[in-house]
Design an enzyme around this catalytic site. Structure first.
Site, PDB file in Angstrom:
ATOM      1  N   LYS A   9      -6.498   9.405  -8.406  1.00 14.06           N
ATOM      2  CA  LYS A   9      -7.116   9.928  -7.106  1.00 14.06           C
ATOM      3  C   LYS A   9      -7.918  11.182  -7.835  1.00 14.06           C
ATOM      4  O   LYS A   9      -7.912  12.295  -7.621  1.00 14.06           O
ATOM      5  CB  LYS A   9      -6.039  10.661  -6.254  1.00 14.06           C
ATOM      6  CG  LYS A   9      -5.075   9.571  -5.763  1.00 14.06           C
ATOM      7  CD  LYS A   9      -6.079   8.707  -4.794  1.00 14.06           C
ATOM      8  CE  LYS A   9      -6.299   9.745  -3.395  1.00 14.06           C
ATOM      9  NZ  LYS A   9      -6.884   8.857  -2.427  1.00 14.06           N
ATOM     10  N   ASP A  32      -0.756   6.140  -5.903  1.00  9.99           N
ATOM     11  CA  ASP A  32      -1.664   6.875  -6.224  1.00  9.99           C
ATOM     12  C   ASP A  32      -1.229   8.376  -7.026  1.00  9.99           C
ATOM     13  O   ASP A  32      -0.038   8.823  -6.937  1.00  9.99           O
ATOM     14  CB  ASP A  32      -2.087   7.765  -4.600  1.00  9.99           C
ATOM     15  CG  ASP A  32      -2.558   6.654  -3.945  1.00  9.99           C
ATOM     16  OD1 ASP A  32      -3.574   6.229  -3.811  1.00  9.99           O
ATOM     17  OD2 ASP A  32      -1.672   6.589  -2.866  1.00  9.99           O
ATOM     18  N   GLU A  88      -3.989   3.836  -8.677  1.00  9.55           N
ATOM     19  CA  GLU A  88      -5.233   4.333  -7.997  1.00  9.55           C
ATOM     20  C   GLU A  88      -5.453   5.932  -8.771  1.00  9.55           C
ATOM     21  O   GLU A  88      -4.440   6.586  -8.416  1.00  9.55           O
ATOM     22  CB  GLU A  88      -5.367   4.577  -6.560  1.00  9.55           C
ATOM     23  CG  GLU A  88      -6.547   5.073  -6.379  1.00  9.55           C
ATOM     24  CD  GLU A  88      -6.808   5.361  -4.577  1.00  9.55           C
ATOM     25  OE1 GLU A  88      -7.610   6.094  -4.121  1.00  9.55           O
ATOM     26  OE2 GLU A  88      -6.278   4.597  -3.699  1.00  9.55           O
ATOM     27  N   ASP A 133       0.687  -2.099   4.731  1.00 12.18           N
ATOM     28  CA  ASP A 133       1.828  -1.069   4.674  1.00 12.18           C
ATOM     29  C   ASP A 133       3.063  -1.750   4.984  1.00 12.18           C
ATOM     30  O   ASP A 133       4.055  -1.040   4.944  1.00 12.18           O
ATOM     31  CB  ASP A 133       1.492   0.175   5.890  1.00 12.18           C
ATOM     32  CG  ASP A 133       0.647   0.852   5.649  1.00 12.18           C
ATOM     33  OD1 ASP A 133      -0.311   1.082   4.375  1.00 12.18           O
ATOM     34  OD2 ASP A 133       0.017   1.439   6.678  1.00 12.18           O
ATOM     35  N   HIS A 154       0.698  -1.301   0.031  1.00  8.12           N
ATOM     36  CA  HIS A 154      -0.185   0.090  -0.021  1.00  8.12           C
ATOM     37  C   HIS A 154       0.759   1.442   0.127  1.00  8.12           C
ATOM     38  O   HIS A 154       1.636   1.281   1.051  1.00  8.12           O
ATOM     39  CB  HIS A 154      -0.683  -0.217   1.247  1.00  8.12           C
ATOM     40  CG  HIS A 154      -1.715   0.994   1.418  1.00  8.12           C
ATOM     41  ND1 HIS A 154      -1.963   1.940   2.671  1.00  8.12           N
ATOM     42  CD2 HIS A 154      -2.917   1.550   0.636  1.00  8.12           C
ATOM     43  CE1 HIS A 154      -2.913   2.773   2.279  1.00  8.12           C
ATOM     44  NE2 HIS A 154      -3.372   2.544   1.108  1.00  8.12           N
ATOM     45  N   ARG A 155       0.850   2.104  -1.046  1.00  4.25           N
ATOM     46  CA  ARG A 155       1.615   2.827  -1.216  1.00  4.25           C
ATOM     47  C   ARG A 155       3.329   2.421  -1.221  1.00  4.25           C
ATOM     48  O   ARG A 155       4.041   3.397  -0.654  1.00  4.25           O
ATOM     49  CB  ARG A 155       1.336   4.277  -0.148  1.00  4.25           C
ATOM     50  CG  ARG A 155      -0.037   4.592  -0.156  1.00  4.25           C
ATOM     51  CD  ARG A 155      -0.455   5.683   0.682  1.00  4.25           C
ATOM     52  NE  ARG A 155      -1.675   5.937   1.057  1.00  4.25           N
ATOM     53  CZ  ARG A 155      -2.185   6.467   2.144  1.00  4.25           C
ATOM     54  NH1 ARG A 155      -1.583   7.067   3.117  1.00  4.25           N
ATOM     55  NH2 ARG A 155      -3.599   6.255   2.245  1.00  4.25           N
ATOM     56  N   HIS A 170      -0.434  10.841  -2.230  1.00  4.70           N
ATOM     57  CA  HIS A 170      -1.781  10.418  -1.850  1.00  4.70           C
ATOM     58  C   HIS A 170      -2.732  11.640  -1.876  1.00  4.70           C
ATOM     59  O   HIS A 170      -3.866  11.445  -2.358  1.00  4.70           O
ATOM     60  CB  HIS A 170      -1.668   9.509  -0.619  1.00  4.70           C
ATOM     61  CG  HIS A 170      -3.265   9.087  -0.169  1.00  4.70           C
ATOM     62  ND1 HIS A 170      -3.943   9.983   0.464  1.00  4.70           N
ATOM     63  CD2 HIS A 170      -3.832   8.090  -0.293  1.00  4.70           C
ATOM     64  CE1 HIS A 170      -4.967   9.199   0.851  1.00  4.70           C
ATOM     65  NE2 HIS A 170      -4.935   8.110   0.206  1.00  4.70           N
ATOM     66  N   GLU A 225       0.807  -0.635  -5.076  1.00  6.56           N
ATOM     67  CA  GLU A 225      -0.112   0.188  -5.059  1.00  6.56           C
ATOM     68  C   GLU A 225       0.542   1.697  -5.164  1.00  6.56           C
ATOM     69  O   GLU A 225       1.362   2.059  -4.168  1.00  6.56           O
ATOM     70  CB  GLU A 225      -1.185  -0.120  -4.249  1.00  6.56           C
ATOM     71  CG  GLU A 225      -2.484   0.929  -4.472  1.00  6.56           C
ATOM     72  CD  GLU A 225      -2.584   2.198  -3.714  1.00  6.56           C
ATOM     73  OE1 GLU A 225      -3.548   2.853  -3.681  1.00  6.56           O
ATOM     74  OE2 GLU A 225      -1.484   2.489  -2.650  1.00  6.56           O
TER      75      GLU A 225
END
Length: 244
Positions: free
Chosen positions: A113, A36, A111, A230, A7-8, A49, A34
């Site tokens: 945004k 953003d 993603e 994370d 995640h990120r 993000h 992943e």
């Protein structure tokens, strides 16, 4: 097998959405990474993000009101730890270059945004970059914004598109009815509150953000298709233990 989705990047151990976090996710063997994407004032795709730069840099202002040159002057690492003070916000292209350099062969989840502000033509700009060559990894698009996914489906009909949600029942139902939505990315809380639906939902479910040992074990026991975490290295240890 439940995919481990960084995640990120490895954002629990490195500053989120930065090259160090993505490099660590590759090193940790994440099945999926992943990130953003937003658009700058001068129409560059950047990986961050929030709509503003305040939380994760030493700057102020909205991404859409800053040029790439202005954004590149910011320190995007010190907020996490002093040793990352030289870390910058990356363009999407810089992240793609890193993944190529590290010979990444997993999945990249991009993603879009647009849930708070719908950047005009961000989908076309994104698709142009992603379709500019063949990549050695797979890529998907996801968004909270159904309209963004609709636009992306028109531009890139073959692309995998996933709908992100917190707990919205309407979105869970919409994802079922809309052919081009491949799966849903709900909050982990939604999974906990809808255990009976998890086993019977006909499309893939990949919850976020699963960071505790117990919740990782629960997701793997439920056999969800993937889980955003994370801490990809920690998730690998949990999965290895379950396999044994």
């Amino acid at each position: 097998m439940t995919l481990i989705m960084a995640h990120r990047g490895s954002s629990g151990t490195h500053p989120e959405n930065t090259l160090p976090a993505f490099a660590e996710a590759v090193r940790a063997g994440a099945d999926c990474i992943e990130l953003d994407v937003h658009l700058t004032k001068d129409k560059h795709l950047v990986v961050i993000h929030d709509e503003s730069v305040e939380r994760t840099t030493n700057g102020k202002g909205l991404v859409r009101e800053l040029t790439l040159e202005e954004i590149k002057k910011l320190d995007a690492g010190s907020w996490f730890a002093k040793k990352y003070q030289a870390t910058k916000i990356s363009t999407l292209q810089e992240v793609l270059n890193l993944l190529l350099q590290m010979q990444y062969r997993g999945i990249l989840n991009i993603e879009i945004k647009t849930d708070k502000y719908h950047y005009p033509n961000i989908e076309a700009a994104l698709s142009e970059v992603m379709q500019s060559r063949d990549w050695p990894f797979t890529y998907w698009y996801s968004s909270f914004n159904l309209e963004s996914l609709r636009i992306m489906h028109e531009i890139e009909a073959e692309a995998q598109l996933d709908l992100i949600l917190k707990k919205s029942r309407a979105k869970v139902e919409a994802a079922l009815e809309i052919d081009f939505i491949e799966g849903i990315h709900p909050s982990y809380e939604w999974v906990q509150e809808n255990l009976s639906m998890v086993g019977s939902y006909p499309k893939p479910i990949r919850p976020w953000t699963v960071n505790l040992y117990q919740s990782m074990i629960e997701c793997m026991d439920l056999n969800v298709d993937g889980m955003f975490t994370d801490f990809p290295e920690k998730a690998h240890r949990v999965r290895s233990r379950i396999k044994r």
